[in-house]
Enzyme design. Structure first.
Site, PDB file in Angstrom:
ATOM      1  N   LYS A 267     -84.530 -33.726  38.612  1.00  0.00           N
ATOM      2  CA  LYS A 267     -83.132 -33.310  38.768  1.00  0.00           C
ATOM      3  C   LYS A 267     -82.928 -31.934  38.117  1.00  0.00           C
ATOM      4  CE  LYS A 267     -79.936 -34.898  35.783  1.00  0.00           C
ATOM      5  NZ  LYS A 267     -79.108 -33.853  35.128  1.00  0.00           N
ATOM      6  N   ASN A 268     -83.466 -31.761  36.900  1.00  0.00           N
ATOM      7  CA  ASN A 268     -83.180 -30.541  36.132  1.00  0.00           C
ATOM      8  C   ASN A 268     -84.026 -29.347  36.539  1.00  0.00           C
ATOM      9  OD1 ASN A 268     -81.241 -32.030  34.942  1.00  0.00           O
ATOM     10  ND2 ASN A 268     -82.288 -32.291  32.983  1.00  0.00           N
TER      11      ASN A 268
ATOM     12  N   CYS B 238     -68.071 -32.708  27.114  1.00  0.00           N
ATOM     13  CA  CYS B 238     -68.196 -33.915  27.936  1.00  0.00           C
ATOM     14  C   CYS B 238     -68.587 -35.044  26.993  1.00  0.00           C
ATOM     15  CB  CYS B 238     -69.274 -33.701  28.993  1.00  0.00           C
ATOM     16  SG  CYS B 238     -70.900 -33.539  28.266  1.00  0.00           S
TER      17      CYS B 238
HETATM   18  C1  EPZ Z   1     -79.802 -28.853  30.224  1.00  0.00           C
HETATM   19  O1  EPZ Z   1     -78.420 -28.803  29.924  1.00  0.00           O
HETATM   20  C2  EPZ Z   1     -80.020 -30.169  30.954  1.00  0.00           C
HETATM   21  N1  EPZ Z   1     -79.245 -30.180  32.194  1.00  0.00           N
HETATM   22  C3  EPZ Z   1     -79.579 -31.335  30.062  1.00  0.00           C
HETATM   23  O2  EPZ Z   1     -79.880 -32.543  30.761  1.00  0.00           O
HETATM   24  C4  EPZ Z   1     -80.404 -31.296  28.773  1.00  0.00           C
HETATM   25  O3  EPZ Z   1     -79.968 -32.312  27.913  1.00  0.00           O
HETATM   26  C5  EPZ Z   1     -80.231 -29.937  28.093  1.00  0.00           C
HETATM   27  O4  EPZ Z   1     -80.593 -28.875  29.025  1.00  0.00           O
HETATM   28  C6  EPZ Z   1     -81.101 -29.798  26.850  1.00  0.00           C
HETATM   29  O5  EPZ Z   1     -82.440 -29.981  27.191  1.00  0.00           O
HETATM   30  C7  EPZ Z   1     -79.757 -29.533  33.282  1.00  0.00           C
HETATM   31  O6  EPZ Z   1     -80.816 -28.934  33.227  1.00  0.00           O
HETATM   32  C8  EPZ Z   1     -78.935 -29.599  34.538  1.00  0.00           C
HETATM   33  P1  EPZ Z   1     -78.470 -26.270  26.832  1.00  0.00           P
HETATM   34  P2  EPZ Z   1     -77.788 -27.405  29.365  1.00  0.00           P
HETATM   35  O7  EPZ Z   1     -77.758 -25.051  27.335  1.00  0.00           O
HETATM   36  O8  EPZ Z   1     -78.451 -26.254  30.042  1.00  0.00           O
HETATM   37  C9  EPZ Z   1     -75.599 -25.447  23.152  1.00  0.00           C
HETATM   38  C10 EPZ Z   1     -79.482 -34.702  31.591  1.00  0.00           C
HETATM   39  O9  EPZ Z   1     -79.283 -35.780  31.024  1.00  0.00           O
HETATM   40  N2  EPZ Z   1     -75.204 -24.241  23.897  1.00  0.00           N
HETATM   41  O10 EPZ Z   1     -79.920 -26.180  26.503  1.00  0.00           O
HETATM   42  O11 EPZ Z   1     -76.323 -27.510  29.416  1.00  0.00           O
HETATM   43  C11 EPZ Z   1     -75.075 -26.706  23.826  1.00  0.00           C
HETATM   44  O12 EPZ Z   1     -73.759 -26.962  23.420  1.00  0.00           O
HETATM   45  C12 EPZ Z   1     -78.800 -33.441  31.100  1.00  0.00           C
HETATM   46  O13 EPZ Z   1     -80.261 -34.541  32.567  1.00  0.00           O
HETATM   47  C13 EPZ Z   1     -74.363 -23.318  23.287  1.00  0.00           C
HETATM   48  O14 EPZ Z   1     -73.938 -23.505  22.144  1.00  0.00           O
HETATM   49  O15 EPZ Z   1     -78.265 -27.479  27.840  1.00  0.00           O
HETATM   50  C14 EPZ Z   1     -76.040 -27.763  23.360  1.00  0.00           C
HETATM   51  O16 EPZ Z   1     -75.614 -28.210  22.084  1.00  0.00           O
HETATM   52  C15 EPZ Z   1     -77.855 -33.726  29.929  1.00  0.00           C
HETATM   53  N3  EPZ Z   1     -73.999 -22.208  23.988  1.00  0.00           N
HETATM   54  C16 EPZ Z   1     -77.356 -27.002  23.228  1.00  0.00           C
HETATM   55  O17 EPZ Z   1     -77.017 -25.606  23.172  1.00  0.00           O
HETATM   56  C17 EPZ Z   1     -74.449 -21.970  25.265  1.00  0.00           C
HETATM   57  O18 EPZ Z   1     -74.101 -20.917  25.848  1.00  0.00           O
HETATM   58  C18 EPZ Z   1     -78.316 -27.209  24.384  1.00  0.00           C
HETATM   59  O19 EPZ Z   1     -77.650 -26.809  25.558  1.00  0.00           O
HETATM   60  C19 EPZ Z   1     -75.303 -22.923  25.861  1.00  0.00           C
HETATM   61  C20 EPZ Z   1     -75.681 -24.041  25.161  1.00  0.00           C
END
Ligand code: EPZ
Length: 418
Positions: A22-23, A116
């Site tokens: 999916k990711n 969320c």
């Molecule tokens: C991706 O989400 C995945 N989704 C998530 O999978 C996964 O949990 C996550 O990466 C971490 O591995 C997809 O790929 C579609 P991040 P993403 O940006 O990109 C903070 C699932 O269950 N952050 O790495 O949204 C954020 O708040 C889903 O399949 C900032 O602070 O994750 C979080 O605490 C859930 N500022 C952390 O970084 C930003 O600009 C990780 O977020 C971006 C992120």
């Protein structure tokens, strides 16, 4: 809303085939917007999030054909650069169209949803990188309006290795003037898959999988064919299912290297884990031992496997400690697991789990995708029946979950309200 009914205490045996990731699929579908022609994708999973992303691309003017696990995306005739609010509200990952729209058209308007069920989901790192590339951004009322005459290459140091920010900025930089360096980039396998797809379209990117990615902008991107990598989180979920039911399961169509952190933790807990090519076999004779888990960016233990591990450790011998260091609210599954007899205490982002021999079947509710998966796993091992409501959350990320589990001997039925 549909639900699952599970009769527990059944050992799982046999083999299960893992679907496309999916990711990986979601950013790669967004990357299709960069192409002047048609891209053909294989091993696309039939899951709700992919259905939503297909609707987003069609809303933007792409022609999409989806036949079984093959998808053709023709972005040649695109005409709109505003993602639909309603669709964007349904799925956070629709924010991944931001980079491609800016790269191709110089403008984009997306809905940036707030937090969320698993935590705050800001986009400050996406925005920081785009501004360094010359983009003017107005954030108002939950929307992001972005404009740029021509993206320019930049040297960007991310504050944290954000997966989405790395993907958005890679896609924007692919068509920028000059070279972009993405430092402190996310190293997940899905980033490497995206790089490989973009390079197949004619991009010049290297370093994905490491912490510095170099993108040399090109003038335009063409057509490509690509098979997405297997879903390491789906695979990990079935690996934990084998362990929690003291079963013997072969998980097929995986890239074992992507599952190193999960294999290591299951071995530490006493499961027998062996690798043979693109297959991983997980066997457990009885209750596992308690272990500690800390979620970290790849190659650390994946946060998307944290709820599933909690279900497993709920039945282990001893006390386990889980530290969730990626998201600030990824414990929605705890209240539901407690209804099944799980003994867990929360202190901030730390969960202390005292293992019990048997869980109790109960009426529970899926609150998000991986929390729902954890409830299925707990139900597989619980006395009596477990009824899981709101399984549309699970449909977002697991293809044919009940079919695959029944193929392993699980007694799981989907009850459709309709
Ligand atoms: C991706 O989400 C995945 N989704 C998530 O999978 C996964 O949990 C996550 O990466 C971490 O591995 C997809 O790929 C579609 P991040 P993403 O940006 O990109 C903070 C699932 O269950 N952050 O790495 O949204 C954020 O708040 C889903 O399949 C900032 O602070 O994750 C979080 O605490 C859930 N500022 C952390 O970084 C930003 O600009 C990780 O977020 C971006 C992120």
């Amino acid at each position: 809303m549909d639900k699952y009914v599970i009769a527990g205490r059944k050992r799982l045996e046999g083999s299960v085939k893992i679907s496309g990731a999916k990711n990986s699929t979601l950013p790669i579908l967004a990357a299709c917007l960069l192409s002047q022609g048609t891209c053909i994708l294989e091993d696309i999973p039939h899951i709700e999030d992919v259905r939503v992303m297909k609707d987003v691309l069609e809303h933007l003017g792409c022609r999409v054909r989806w036949d079984m696990n093959r998808m053709e995306v023709d972005a040649g005739g695109m005409k709109r650069t505003e993602a639909s609010d309603a669709l964007a509200r349904k799925m956070r990952a629709s924010n991944l169209v931001l980079g491609p729209l800016l790269g191709r058209f110089g403008s984009a308007r997306i809905y940036a949803p707030g937090g969320c069920n698993i935590g705050d989901r800001p986009m400050d790192q996406h925005i920081k990188g785009l501004k360094l590339m010359g983009v003017e951004i107005v954030e108002k009322g939950g929307f992001i309006d972005a404009r740029v005459k021509k993206l320019r290459g930049a040297d960007i140091h991310l504050d944290m290795p954000s997966v989405g920010a790395t993907e958005n900025l890679m896609m924007a930089a692919a068509l920028a003037d000059g070279t972009t360096l993405l430092r402190n980039a996310a190293r997940e396998p899905e980033i490497v898959d995206l790089q490989n797809f973009l390079n197949a379209m004619g991009a010049k990117i290297k370093g994905a999988g490491l912490d510095v990615i170099r993108i040399d902008g090109v003038k335009k991107l063409g057509e490509a064919e690509h098979t997405v990598i297997p879903d390491r989180i789906e695979a990990g979920t079935y690996m934990v299912a084998a362990a929690i039911t003291h079963g013997d399961v072969e998980i097929c169509n995986v890239i074992p290297e992507h599952l190193e952190p999960v294999m290591a933790k299951l071995r530490e807990a006493g499961a027998m884990v062996s690798v043979d090519g693109d297959r991983i076999r997980v066997k457990a004779e009885g209750r596992l031992n308690a272990v500690d888990v800390r979620t970290l960016p790849y190659p650390g233990f994946p946060t998307d496997m944290q709820p599933q591990m909690m279900a497993l450790l709920a039945t282990a011998e001893g006390t386990s400690v889980i530290s969730e260091s990626i998201f600030d609210r990824r414990y929605q599954h705890v209240d539901e697991l407690r209804r099944m007899g799980v003994k867990v205490k929360l202190e901030g982002n730390v969960a202390v789990i005292h293992g019990v021999e048997v869980l109790d079947g109960a009426f529970v509710e899926a609150t998000d995708l991986r929390a729902g998966a954890a409830l299925v796993l707990a139900g597989l091992m619980a006395e009596d029946a477990t009824i899981i409501e709101n399984i549309s959350h699970i449909d977002r990320g697991y293809e044919n979950l009940d079919l695959k589990f029944r193929g392993l001997g699980a007694r799981i039925t989907r009850i459709s309200k309709a």
